[in-house]
Design an enzyme around this catalytic site. Sequence first.
Site, PDB file in Angstrom:
ATOM      1  N   LYS A 121       0.622  -0.906   0.528  1.00  0.00           N
ATOM      2  CA  LYS A 121      -0.168  -0.075   0.378  1.00  0.00           C
ATOM      3  C   LYS A 121       0.774   1.336   0.117  1.00  0.00           C
ATOM      4  O   LYS A 121       0.763   1.920  -0.930  1.00  0.00           O
ATOM      5  CB  LYS A 121      -0.828  -0.359   1.083  1.00  0.00           C
ATOM      6  CG  LYS A 121      -1.761  -0.913   1.100  1.00  0.00           C
ATOM      7  CD  LYS A 121      -3.177  -0.503   2.627  1.00  0.00           C
ATOM      8  CE  LYS A 121      -2.751  -0.513   3.898  1.00  0.00           C
ATOM      9  NZ  LYS A 121      -2.078  -1.646   4.470  1.00  0.00           N
ATOM     10  N   ARG A 174      -9.775   2.006   8.295  1.00  0.00           N
ATOM     11  CA  ARG A 174      -9.025   0.345   9.205  1.00  0.00           C
ATOM     12  C   ARG A 174     -10.752   0.035   9.384  1.00  0.00           C
ATOM     13  O   ARG A 174     -10.595  -1.571   9.735  1.00  0.00           O
ATOM     14  CB  ARG A 174      -8.406   0.400  10.301  1.00  0.00           C
ATOM     15  CG  ARG A 174      -6.944   0.648   9.898  1.00  0.00           C
ATOM     16  CD  ARG A 174      -6.132  -0.291   9.201  1.00  0.00           C
ATOM     17  NE  ARG A 174      -4.824  -0.880   9.306  1.00  0.00           N
ATOM     18  CZ  ARG A 174      -3.622   0.056   9.009  1.00  0.00           C
ATOM     19  NH1 ARG A 174      -4.068   0.924   8.670  1.00  0.00           N
ATOM     20  NH2 ARG A 174      -2.656  -0.973   9.505  1.00  0.00           N
ATOM     21  N   ARG A 233      11.407  -8.612   5.821  1.00  0.00           N
ATOM     22  CA  ARG A 233      11.534  -6.718   5.672  1.00  0.00           C
ATOM     23  C   ARG A 233      12.884  -6.282   7.105  1.00  0.00           C
ATOM     24  O   ARG A 233      12.668  -6.623   7.952  1.00  0.00           O
ATOM     25  CB  ARG A 233      10.781  -6.093   6.357  1.00  0.00           C
ATOM     26  CG  ARG A 233       9.736  -5.854   4.584  1.00  0.00           C
ATOM     27  CD  ARG A 233       8.862  -4.287   5.032  1.00  0.00           C
ATOM     28  NE  ARG A 233       8.160  -3.535   6.172  1.00  0.00           N
ATOM     29  CZ  ARG A 233       8.023  -2.852   6.345  1.00  0.00           C
ATOM     30  NH1 ARG A 233       7.178  -2.746   4.701  1.00  0.00           N
ATOM     31  NH2 ARG A 233       7.152  -2.513   7.091  1.00  0.00           N
ATOM     32  N   ARG A 266      11.296  -4.048  12.168  1.00  0.00           N
ATOM     33  CA  ARG A 266      10.687  -3.805  12.922  1.00  0.00           C
ATOM     34  C   ARG A 266       9.938  -4.260  13.828  1.00  0.00           C
ATOM     35  O   ARG A 266       9.457  -5.409  13.669  1.00  0.00           O
ATOM     36  CB  ARG A 266       9.419  -2.629  12.201  1.00  0.00           C
ATOM     37  CG  ARG A 266       9.854  -1.756  12.173  1.00  0.00           C
ATOM     38  CD  ARG A 266       8.990  -0.918  10.572  1.00  0.00           C
ATOM     39  NE  ARG A 266       7.679  -1.495  10.815  1.00  0.00           N
ATOM     40  CZ  ARG A 266       6.294  -0.691   9.851  1.00  0.00           C
ATOM     41  NH1 ARG A 266       6.754  -0.510   9.099  1.00  0.00           N
ATOM     42  NH2 ARG A 266       5.626  -1.043   9.744  1.00  0.00           N
ATOM     43  N   ARG A 305      -2.050  -9.467  12.645  1.00  0.00           N
ATOM     44  CA  ARG A 305      -1.438  -7.978  12.178  1.00  0.00           C
ATOM     45  C   ARG A 305      -2.812  -8.558  10.693  1.00  0.00           C
ATOM     46  O   ARG A 305      -4.161  -7.611  10.831  1.00  0.00           O
ATOM     47  CB  ARG A 305      -0.503  -7.145  11.679  1.00  0.00           C
ATOM     48  CG  ARG A 305      -0.205  -6.824  12.820  1.00  0.00           C
ATOM     49  CD  ARG A 305       0.755  -5.476  11.854  1.00  0.00           C
ATOM     50  NE  ARG A 305       1.312  -4.681  11.178  1.00  0.00           N
ATOM     51  CZ  ARG A 305       2.593  -4.795   9.957  1.00  0.00           C
ATOM     52  NH1 ARG A 305       3.629  -4.969   9.855  1.00  0.00           N
ATOM     53  NH2 ARG A 305       2.296  -3.515   9.490  1.00  0.00           N
TER      54      ARG A 305
END
Length: 214
Positions: A13, A88, A127, A159, A170
């Site tokens: 996104k 959201r 990532r 992260r 998530r």
Amino acid sequence: MRIVLVGPPGAGKGTQAQFIASHLSIPKISTGDIFRANVSGGTELGILAKQYMDKGDLVPDEVTVAMVRDRIAQPDAVSGFLLDGFPRNVPQAETLRDMLADNGQAVDKVLELVVDEEEVVRRLSGRRTCGQCGRIWHVDFDEGRDDVCDDCGGRLFQRDDDKEEVVRHRLEVYKEQTEPLVEFYEKEGVLAGIDATGSVEDVTARALAALRPA
Ligand code: AMP
């Protein structure tokens, strides 16, 4: 044009939002980016948001909605914007609809980025972010890239919300709270689903095609 981008974490996104917004010369408004900037800046909002973000939970609606209300009232957003990461959940979408209706406006198009769940887990949990310059690398796509940034020599880190168990949480939050938006916007007649696999350029081209008037 007022556009909303919807899709699971890891669908790309943020990247797509940047390309589409710059192509259309409208600001990209990313609630995740605004929260992260506040976390880095150590603001009161950042300290509050971090507690939710680290667990992969949503920041409470009243906090998020107030932040978006302020942002879309800025002069650069008057004739259009692209929202990345907001709304959201359905209550946020209803609030956005009412906020815009107060000014005789509405969301023109909602782009849903469609991507397979396991692909998302692979993309996000691989990532690595540079602690110095912020560049993002990937352990699968950038060979041998696991601890040092090739650009600046900074240390790479993962992260907290990219850890596999948090990514899976998530995704659950997405399915439970955000996916109902697809039906919400379908009913409003503004939804366009886009295959978000393949190269960044291909996905951008599909998105821009979906935004062109029929
Ligand atoms: P993102 O970069 O869009 O994945 O957002 C990172 C995190 O910021 C999310 O996991 C949430 O904790 C928080 N966040 C971003 N946008 C929203 C929103 N619209 N409502 C609530 N929390 C949000």
